[in-house]
Design a protein around this motif. Structure first.
Motif, PDB file in Angstrom:
ATOM      1  N   ARG A  29      32.662  37.198  11.394  1.00 30.82           N
ATOM      2  CA  ARG A  29      32.528  37.111   9.941  1.00 30.82           C
ATOM      3  C   ARG A  29      32.368  35.668   9.489  1.00 30.82           C
ATOM      4  N   PRO A  30      31.832  35.461   8.281  1.00 30.65           N
ATOM      5  CA  PRO A  30      31.689  34.104   7.752  1.00 30.65           C
ATOM      6  C   PRO A  30      32.972  33.309   7.935  1.00 30.65           C
ATOM      7  N   GLY A  31      32.881  32.105   8.455  1.00 32.27           N
ATOM      8  CA  GLY A  31      34.037  31.252   8.665  1.00 32.27           C
ATOM      9  C   GLY A  31      34.620  31.356  10.057  1.00 32.27           C
ATOM     10  N   ASP A  32      34.296  32.435  10.787  1.00 25.71           N
ATOM     11  CA  ASP A  32      34.801  32.564  12.160  1.00 25.71           C
ATOM     12  C   ASP A  32      34.221  31.459  13.032  1.00 25.71           C
ATOM     13  N   VAL A  58      24.745  30.061  11.745  1.00 25.51           N
ATOM     14  CA  VAL A  58      25.965  29.319  12.060  1.00 25.51           C
ATOM     15  C   VAL A  58      25.826  27.889  11.564  1.00 25.51           C
ATOM     16  N   GLN A  59      26.959  27.204  11.465  1.00 28.37           N
ATOM     17  CA  GLN A  59      26.972  25.813  11.029  1.00 28.37           C
ATOM     18  C   GLN A  59      27.834  25.021  12.004  1.00 28.37           C
ATOM     19  N   ALA A  60      27.365  23.818  12.321  1.00 30.18           N
ATOM     20  CA  ALA A  60      28.173  22.958  13.177  1.00 30.18           C
ATOM     21  C   ALA A  60      29.135  22.160  12.304  1.00 30.18           C
ATOM     22  N   ARG A  61      30.406  22.036  12.754  1.00 26.73           N
ATOM     23  CA  ARG A  61      31.340  21.107  12.085  1.00 26.73           C
ATOM     24  C   ARG A  61      31.689  20.035  13.104  1.00 26.73           C
ATOM     25  N   GLU A  62      31.581  18.811  12.693  1.00 26.58           N
ATOM     26  CA  GLU A  62      31.731  17.705  13.644  1.00 26.58           C
ATOM     27  C   GLU A  62      33.076  17.779  14.380  1.00 26.58           C
ATOM     28  N   ARG A  63      33.013  17.596  15.685  1.00 29.15           N
ATOM     29  CA  ARG A  63      34.181  17.580  16.589  1.00 29.15           C
ATOM     30  C   ARG A  63      35.009  18.861  16.510  1.00 29.15           C
ATOM     31  N   SER A  64      34.430  19.922  15.988  1.00 32.28           N
ATOM     32  CA  SER A  64      35.229  21.130  15.838  1.00 32.28           C
ATOM     33  C   SER A  64      34.528  22.350  16.432  1.00 32.28           C
ATOM     34  N   GLY A  65      33.189  22.341  16.438  1.00 31.36           N
ATOM     35  CA  GLY A  65      32.476  23.481  17.008  1.00 31.36           C
ATOM     36  C   GLY A  65      31.567  24.165  16.002  1.00 31.36           C
ATOM     37  N   TYR A  66      31.165  25.375  16.357  1.00 30.50           N
ATOM     38  CA  TYR A  66      30.231  26.125  15.524  1.00 30.50           C
ATOM     39  C   TYR A  66      30.950  27.256  14.808  1.00 30.50           C
TER      40      TYR A  66
END
Lengths: 471, 471
Positions: free
Chosen positions: B21-24, B56-64
């Motif tokens: 789901r969105p945010g996962d 999907v979106q990448a967040r820096e140093r955190s993953g997708y």
């Protein structure tokens, strides 16, 4: 024939007959004006025309004199062609390509070339215009200036029509990839495969190839080397063959160099209108006149939108830019759509640059220089023809353009001659490529659009010698 | 389907089904690599592809992470088209022009346009190149660089083929007035009026217009929105209709956006070679891939010279310059000659300037930016589609180019919708213009090649509302 042309013709005949000889002084303008009952300006125009044709020379404060080689210039052909009757499916391409391919290198003396020398054009100024308009480009012009074309350029073209007495709307004009695309598109909208089209005898091989490409048949109409297409024969051909279009060049026809007199153009357009037959008019050489003003095209007499007028800047201003146009009368929308379906559009940067060049002036000045250069080159060419070619040779003396048509003695085979001279590094355009029935076996088209020099002199001498030997 | 594509597809399905789901957060690259038994770089490619598609979106140093609107994006169409069987004479132009003419103004929101935004192109650098090469012009290039084209430009094109693993000689390439001329010329050398040509269902309307212009009939072959033309159906159509050519786009097909998998391209070429059937391949969008490398065209698998590959710089570099080319295999000379007979040549100054631009480098850098912009615009567009369009809508999610294909609920009439939205200042390309049998009545092609902004958001909302109302 106009009054000054008639006067020039009479004087040229006197020179040819030996009544006037090289070095003789022509009667003064005042005297001739009085004796012929014409205005002094008519006499001036006649003398100017004779000068352009290399028959007379002006000496400052002294008058006009018959030129040294005037008598030696070959006489003009007199009769209209007598083409084969009947309609023929067109199949000339293989021959045309065989001949053109063989002569497409810089090393060959380009008497057979279709192009004038690129050194005659204002390439530096055009380059500046290209640079300036490229820098000022509106990104959206890459969409807005597609077919029917850049509005500023179409306006400049319309202005030139207006100056020639032919008011036209910007919307009447479709910018094309050179005149050849314009001609092909116009042909495609007025015919279907299998139809018959009337052409001149001889005709520009590009026209014949367009017919071939579109699966059309041709009927060759007798054409006079000075007067253009024979209208009585044209009318007969219409009755007999039910053609869908007529294709011709009324100004400085390729290959003859003929200039159809104005009254015949008018009669041509009236005749075609009576039969509701579209005329595709190829008018690419009109700006290259040696006389006093641009000869009108047949289009000037068209009140019904039946003349599809095609021209370009390739021969008058910007060789290699591939910018031409059609003014297709009632077929304008159909032509624009045919273009959208075949090439989509013409390059935007060159359209913009050409519009800019035309807006800033200088085109007419360039044209004056270009005409003068071509007229002078014709003179030199004609005189060299006189020096090197055997009696029995006849050559047209076009009042514009850069082609002349040479009728060699009947026993000469122009195709064989082409192969012989090509082996010597010289190209010519043999007569049969200008005829779907492969007529004109003893004729050649020569290009005098390059500066005359010792190389051309030697090449023409070689050509003349081979003609002698072929007799 | 490649490994990374298969992985991306599985993850996309999990999102669509609500498992993710969105945010996962997606599993880490290392974890996924281990659990799927694929290399980490395959996982990276899959995540990158999902990112390009806005899922999907990448967040820096955190993953997708699954993107906020990922679930709302309409699902992809699943089945190949089921076109009408049999051969139809093509007659689509009137409809195509009615629709294109109506939407050709800057004021209209260009969802129906065939062009991406001109703001995406390096027009200033191209302008500099034009200026520099215009100043350095060799006058004789105005003759030398006519058909088959400027040698330096053809060399640059050959180098790009080489880089894509397709060695080719400079003489194999004919420069044309855009890809559309290339396609028309190729078609003209392998067919005669009355012949039958196989096309995709749906097919680019320009292809259909070319068929119409040349008096040809079309057979529509079922085509899958992700996999391209159905090869079993193709083989049946060959047996049944004895076509003279096949015409298709294997990369980012217009209008579907489909990318034919490599192994299917190879099978296609082998199949056609068995029947000695020429393939005209329109490959103008190939450089606009969002993945890791240029997808090969069918031409890459052609060992017999039967594939006539056509492309241009209009979509990747220089809109409005009208420079395309054909690499027509065994038909190269025939295509060059057809061009000499129809438009003679392509403009020399723009050819020279393009060669100069390519020689100096920067094309690949520009392409990277262009692809990134288009991929991002696709994401924004897809998400807005999800926000504004009713359930029952399906949309392709192309891995390149700037078109997507939307299947609306069956009861929506795309032609009526076109008229409705045009009245609101919005253009769309309705399905029936992509089919000689006027199929795809409930489908539309949308262009996401323009920057996403509040105006596009509002226009897509209006479009969605009208679709709702039409149900």
């Amino acid at each position: 024939m106009k009054r000054y042309e008639a006067l020039a013709h009479d004087i040229a005949e006197s020179i040819r007959a030996g009544v006037l000889r090289p070095g003789d002084r022509l009667a003064s303008v005042r005297h001739t004006s009085a004796s012929r009952g014409v205005s002094p300006s008519t006499v001036f125009q006649a003398y100017y025309l004779l000068e352009a044709r290399g028959l007379v020379q002006a000496r400052e404060r002294s008058g006009y004199y018959v030129a040294p080689h005037a008598q030696q210039v070959p006489p003009e052909p007199e009769a209209a062609s007598q083409p084969q009757e009947g309609s023929v499916p067109v199949d000339v391409s293989a021959l045309v390509f065989e001949i053109l391919d063989a002569s497409m290198t810089r090393e060959v003396v380009p008497f057979g070339s279709a192009f004038p020398s690129p050194l005659l054009f204002p390439l530096a100024r055009l380059g500046q215009s290209l640079a300036a308009s490229a820098q000022a480009l509106d990104p959206w012009s890459t969409v807005d200036d597609l077919t029917p074309g850049n509005a500023a350029l179409r306006r400049q073209i319309a202005l030139r029509y207006l100056a020639a007495g032919m008011p036209m709307s910007v919307d009447d004009i479709v910018v094309t990839n050179g005149a050849l695309e314009a001609l092909n598109l116009c042909l495609s909208v007025v015919t279907r495969p299998g139809d018959t089209v009337l052409v001149e005898a001889p005709a520009f091989y590009g026209a014949l190839q367009a017919l071939e490409r579109q699966g059309l048949s041709a009927v060759e109409v007798p054409t006079h080397p000075r007067e253009g297409m024979d209208l009585a024969a044209l009318e007969q051909a219409i009755a007999r063959h039910r053609p869908k279009a007529c294709w011709l060049m009324s100004n400085f026809q390729n290959p003859l160099g003929s200039l159809m007199p104005e009254e015949r153009k008018r009669a041509l357009v009236e005749l075609l209108a009576r039969h509701q037959l579209p005329l595709i008019e190829d008018d690419v050489y009109a700006e290259l006149y040696f006389g006093d003003k641009r000869p009108p095209p047949a289009k000037a007499f068209d009140s019904q939108g039946l003349v599809l007028h095609c021209s370009s800047f390739s021969k008058s201003l910007a060789p290699g830019w591939r910018i031409g146009w059609a003014a297709p009368g009632r077929y304008a929308q159909a032509v624009a759509r045919a273009k959208l379906m075949s090439t989509l559009a013409t390059a935007v940067p060159t359209q913009m640059a050409l519009a800019r060049y035309l807006e800033r002036g200088g085109f007419d000045k360039h044209l004056r220089k270009l005409r003068q250069a071509l007229a002078q080159q014709q003179t030199q060419f004609m005189q060299a023809l006189g020096r090197h070619f055997p009696p029995g040779t006849r050559a047209t003396r076009p009042a514009g353009g850069y082609f002349l048509w040479v009728e060699l003695p009947l026993q000469v085979d122009a195709l064989a001659l082409h192969r012989q001279v090509l082996a010597q590094g010289i190209s010519i355009a043999p007569g049969p490529i200008f005829s779907p029935s492969r007529a004109f076996a003893h004729c050649i088209r020569l290009n005098y659009g390059h500066a005359w020099n010792t190389r051309s002199e030697a090449a023409l001498a070689t050509l003349g010698r081979l003609v002698h030997e072929a007799m």
